[in-house]
Design an enzyme around this catalytic site. Structure first.
Site, short mmCIF file in Angstrom:
data_model
loop_
_atom_site.label_atom_id
_atom_site.label_comp_id
_atom_site.label_asym_id
_atom_site.label_seq_id
_atom_site.Cartn_x
_atom_site.Cartn_y
_atom_site.Cartn_z
NE ARG A 145 -5.99 -13.64 6.09
CZ ARG A 145 -6.45 -12.41 6.14
NH1 ARG A 145 -6.23 -11.58 5.15
NH2 ARG A 145 -7.13 -11.98 7.18
CG PHE A 195 -12.15 1.62 8.83
CD1 PHE A 195 -11.76 1.03 7.64
CD2 PHE A 195 -12.75 0.82 9.79
CE1 PHE A 195 -11.96 -0.32 7.40
CE2 PHE A 195 -12.97 -0.54 9.58
CZ PHE A 195 -12.57 -1.11 8.36
CE1 TYR A 243 -8.77 -2.84 1.64
CE2 TYR A 243 -8.24 -0.77 0.58
CZ TYR A 243 -7.85 -1.91 1.27
OH TYR A 243 -6.53 -2.11 1.58
CG ASN A 286 -2.58 -2.37 7.48
OD1 ASN A 286 -2.59 -1.88 6.34
ND2 ASN A 286 -3.52 -3.18 7.90
CD GLU A 334 -8.45 -8.69 -2.73
OE1 GLU A 334 -7.27 -9.11 -2.63
OE2 GLU A 334 -9.19 -8.50 -1.75
NE ARG A 342 -1.17 -5.73 7.38
CZ ARG A 342 -2.21 -6.44 6.93
NH1 ARG A 342 -2.53 -7.58 7.52
NH2 ARG A 342 -2.92 -6.00 5.92
CG HIS A 360 -5.17 -5.90 0.72
ND1 HIS A 360 -6.24 -5.96 1.58
CD2 HIS A 360 -5.48 -6.68 -0.34
CE1 HIS A 360 -7.16 -6.75 1.04
NE2 HIS A 360 -6.72 -7.19 -0.11
CE LYS A 392 -2.85 -1.66 3.33
NZ LYS A 392 -4.11 -1.91 4.09
CB THR A 438 -5.87 -6.30 10.05
OG1 THR A 438 -6.26 -7.38 9.19
CG2 THR A 438 -6.25 -4.99 9.40
P1 CMP Z 1 -6.43 -4.36 4.71
O1 CMP Z 1 -5.92 -5.72 4.98
O2 CMP Z 1 -5.95 -3.68 3.46
O3 CMP Z 1 -8.03 -4.39 4.71
C1 CMP Z 1 -8.82 -3.31 5.13
C2 CMP Z 1 -8.02 -2.13 5.60
O4 CMP Z 1 -8.74 -1.15 6.31
C3 CMP Z 1 -7.01 -2.64 6.58
O5 CMP Z 1 -6.02 -3.40 5.94
C4 CMP Z 1 -6.53 -1.33 7.21
O6 CMP Z 1 -5.54 -0.72 6.43
C5 CMP Z 1 -7.78 -0.45 7.12
N1 CMP Z 1 -8.36 -0.16 8.42
C6 CMP Z 1 -8.39 1.06 8.95
N2 CMP Z 1 -9.01 1.03 10.15
C7 CMP Z 1 -9.41 -0.24 10.36
C8 CMP Z 1 -10.09 -0.90 11.42
N3 CMP Z 1 -10.52 -0.25 12.50
N4 CMP Z 1 -10.32 -2.23 11.30
C9 CMP Z 1 -9.89 -2.91 10.19
N5 CMP Z 1 -9.24 -2.32 9.15
C10 CMP Z 1 -8.98 -1.00 9.24
#
Ligand code: CMP
Length: 131
Positions: A80, A52, A44, A107, A121, A97, A110, A4, A86
């Site tokens: 993963r 968020f 998304y 983070n 995707e 991460r 993805h 990202k 996450t």
């Molecule tokens: P990703 O794995 O790309 O999938 C959803 C993204 O939403 C996650 O990583 C984070 O970058 C972002 N995100 C921001 N806030 C939250 C949250 N509270 N819970 C989960 N994902 C979040």
């Protein structure tokens, strides 16, 4: 999977790919691109309506990302696991991460969470429409 904008800004493309390659997985396709808002919202879609969501779309369109197709035995679960939870606070050290991120909203990477989302995707990022 995708590196990202914060991962790209922090020069973690090489580090992330190095880990994937050293694990024995194979890079099948790779693309550096800036996501448009529509594509980001489609990517998304399962988070639409969450608190968020708007910040997530702004963040993921804030600079280039690197989208990749990674192949290999159990590639989805292995990637993963290597990327970590996450929430970087819950991500184990030794994961991307866990080692490089502090904040759930930035983070670094993805990764697809299932075969079904990987297919969706891959078609979004590498399908005919966006080639
Ligand atoms: P990703 O794995 O790309 O999938 C959803 C993204 O939403 C996650 O990583 C984070 O970058 C972002 N995100 C921001 N806030 C939250 C949250 N509270 N819970 C989960 N994902 C979040």
């Amino acid at each position: 999977m995708m590196i990202k904008p914060d991962g790209v800004r922090r020069k973690l493309i090489g580090e992330t790919i190095k880990r994937i390659e050293e694990k024995g997985l194979t890079l099948e396709a790779m693309k550096l691109m800036v996501l448009g808002k529509e594509m980001a919202k489609e990517h998304y879609v399962q988070h639409k309506g969450k608190s968020f969501f708007n910040d997530l779309i702004d963040y993921v369109t804030s600079g280039p990302v690197v989208a990749m197709i990674v192949n290999g035995k159990n590639a989805i679960s292995v990637v993963r696991k290597m990327m970590g939870a996450t929430d970087p606070l819950k991500a184990e050290l030794g994961t991307v991460r866990g080692d490089f991120a502090l904040d759930i909203s930035e983070n670094i990477v993805h990764s697809s969470d299932s075969e079904e989302s990987a297919k969706r995707e891959i078609s979004l990022f590498f399908g005919k429409k966006n080639r």
